[in-house]
Design a protein around this motif. Structure first.
Motif: not given
Length: 106
Positions: A91, A95, A100
């Motif tokens: 990723d 990500k 997040k």
């Protein structure tokens, strides 16, 4: 719900319930990352579990205090790194599963 069960769970401090939920998510995520013997990795499932774990830890940390949150964050970070290592296509930074909530993990 059984009255005895309701009474019993009412006596359990919230921090213990949160820790128990996190441990269950961590264990399941570790298995799905392929860290258990004779169990193939399922990174789609691992991603879901790690993201849920990150959200729970992030939301609960102010309530449970740093002494309880720190080991949970350490376990989460280890799982995020294990996921990254198991993934054939990495990723982008920020990500990965749970990033997040936690920010990029390297």
């Amino acid at each position: 719900m059984d009255e005895n069960l309701s009474r019993d769970i009412a006596e359990v401090p919230a921090v213990e319930i949160i820790n128990t939920a996190c441990v269950h998510l961590m264990s399941a995520a570790a298995v799905q990352c392929g860290l258990a013997e004779d169990t193939p990795a399922d990174l789609d499932e691992a991603r879901k579990l790690i993201t849920a774990l990150a959200g729970l830890i992030t939301a609960a940390a102010p309530e449970i205090g740093d002494q309880h949150a720190r080991p949970l964050r350490d376990g989460l970070r280890s799982l995020q790194l294990a996921f990254r290592e198991a993934s054939l296509i990495p990723d982008a930074p920020g990500k990965g599963p749970g990033e997040k909530f936690t920010g990029p993990v390297n």
